[in-house]
Write an enzyme that holds these catalytic residues in place. Structure first.
Site, short mmCIF file in Angstrom:
data_model
loop_
_atom_site.label_atom_id
_atom_site.label_comp_id
_atom_site.label_asym_id
_atom_site.label_seq_id
_atom_site.Cartn_x
_atom_site.Cartn_y
_atom_site.Cartn_z
N HIS A 179 4.00 6.79 6.43
CA HIS A 179 5.22 6.16 6.90
C HIS A 179 6.06 6.87 8.22
O HIS A 179 6.79 6.59 8.48
CB HIS A 179 6.06 5.57 5.64
CG HIS A 179 5.45 4.67 4.63
ND1 HIS A 179 4.86 3.62 5.20
CD2 HIS A 179 5.55 4.81 3.28
CE1 HIS A 179 4.54 2.96 4.24
NE2 HIS A 179 4.78 3.58 3.18
N HIS B 147 1.25 -0.15 0.83
CA HIS B 147 1.96 -0.40 1.81
C HIS B 147 1.33 -0.12 3.30
O HIS B 147 0.54 0.82 3.42
CB HIS B 147 3.28 0.73 1.61
CG HIS B 147 3.98 0.41 0.56
ND1 HIS B 147 3.79 1.56 -0.60
CD2 HIS B 147 4.92 -0.22 0.15
CE1 HIS B 147 4.57 1.12 -1.62
NE2 HIS B 147 5.19 0.13 -1.28
N ASP C 140 -3.53 2.27 1.27
CA ASP C 140 -2.27 2.22 0.35
C ASP C 140 -1.72 0.84 0.16
O ASP C 140 -2.19 -0.08 1.20
CB ASP C 140 -1.39 3.04 1.13
CG ASP C 140 -0.25 3.64 0.46
OD1 ASP C 140 0.04 4.52 -0.32
OD2 ASP C 140 0.81 2.64 0.18
N ASP D 144 -1.54 3.34 -4.99
CA ASP D 144 -0.40 2.28 -5.50
C ASP D 144 -0.87 0.76 -5.36
O ASP D 144 -0.20 0.13 -5.71
CB ASP D 144 0.66 2.35 -4.78
CG ASP D 144 0.70 2.63 -3.11
OD1 ASP D 144 -0.53 2.63 -2.52
OD2 ASP D 144 1.60 3.11 -2.70
#
Length: 339
Positions: free
Chosen positions: A158, A195, A193, A282
């Site tokens: 991120h 996200h 991931d 995740d």
């Protein structure tokens, strides 16, 4: 399987996490390291310490202004009367073309995109060694290893060139890919991931020399909200060098693997000769973020499909949060990576 980790990465211990206006303990805890390390060792990994490659590989991805901020903001913050124990922004510029302030508070708002990336005493040290871990993993590929695991913590995907966010400060996967590129390789980054890897996308969005591919929960109602849509294909020279594959919440193994096949075909079409996998765990069905529903055996199927490309591959740890399944999920992923 060769693996890289430095114990200084455990020193970053974030406390603050704002969820829907309520303060919660940060889920990006040092305990993640113990569980991930145990899971990797169960899969046969042998850990070694990273070499110190200096600031060069970091500065190849992140702006000097941002690196200086990360190195100095915590002691500056402590000089503010009544300041909290962690650097947390409370104001942000309306746009990235706005003026750059001298104030520590103003710079925190400029360089921290949300409240999920608090900076404390050891954040820079841990982030620095997390990046060195990824660079050392890339070096291992350059010396002939076919698959390497970098236990990078804090995570990185991120983080933009000059902006932290979502538990991330330095973009480890991007730093590793840039290191491979400078060595003459043609790398692709595959982000699995839950996200979207918005920072990674932003770093390479206008470039054609690194392919970025991300499979993730649809951002319409899921972090990072503003990036990760299918129409984001790159810009300028980078058009066509970015592929987003947003998935419906709760997507399970079979549908995920069909999307992964699309991702792997794009990597082949790009002519990549090395792959950096941003290995978020995740996406698991029991992860606290509850975005997708990949099973523990599903992670082995994901990495086995990547292995079938036959390319040197670096697995850089991204997300995956505290649950009894975290270690077994990594074991499964690394077993699939080795065959």
């Amino acid at each position: 399987m060769r693996a890289v980790f430095d114990a200084r990465q455990e020193r970053h211990d974030p406390q603050f996490f704002l969820v829907n206006g309520a303060m919660r303990p940060s889920p990006e805890q040092p305990e993640r390291v113990a569980r991930l390390k145990a899971g990797a060792e169960r899969a046969g990994c042998t850990f070694e310490a990273p070499a110190d490659h200096g600031l060069g590989p970091i500065a190849a991805v992140h702006s000097a202004e941002y690196v200086d901020f990360l190195r100095t903001i915590y002691p500056r913050w402590q000089r503010i009367e009544g300041a909290g124990p962690e650097v947390i922004p409370n104001i942000h510029p309306a746009r990235r073309s706005d003026g750059y302030p001298k104030s520590a508070v103003g710079q925190a708002g400029w360089h921290q995109g949300d409240t999920a990336c608090p900076i404390s005493e050891h954040t820079w040290e841990s982030a620095y060694w997390s990046a060195q871990t990824a660079v050392s993993g890339a070096e291992a590929l350059l010396t002939g290893e076919q698959a390497v695991y970098a236990l990078s913590r804090p995570p990185g995907h991120h983080a933009f060139a000059d902006l932290a966010g979502g538990f991330c400060f330095l973009n480890n996967s991007a730093i590793a890919a840039a290191h491979l590129l400078r060595a003459g390789r043609r790398p692709a980054i595959l982000d699995v991931d839950v996200h979207h890897g918005n920072g990674t996308q932003g770093i390479f969005y206008a470039r054609s020399d690194v392919l970025t591919v991300s499979l993730h929960a649809d951002p319409e109602r899921f972090y990072p909200f503003y990036w990760g849509y299918a129409q984001e294909r790159g810009e300028g020279a980078g058009i066509g060098a970015n592929l987003n594959l947003p998935l419906a919440r709760g997507t399970r193994d079979e549908d995920y693997l069909r999307a992964l096949d699309t991702a792997l075909r794009r990597i082949e079409a790009f002519g990549a000769d090395a792959v950096v996998v941003a290995l978020g765990l995740d996406a698991h069905e029991n992860d606290p973020f509850q975005g997708l529903a990949i099973s523990t055996p599903g992670f082995a199927r994901i990495t086995a499909a990547v292995r079938a490309l036959g390319l040197p591959t670096l697995y850089v740890q991204e997300g995956g949060y505290l649950s009894d399944d975290l270690g077994p999920n990594l074991s499964s992923a690394l077993e699939g990576a080795q065959g």
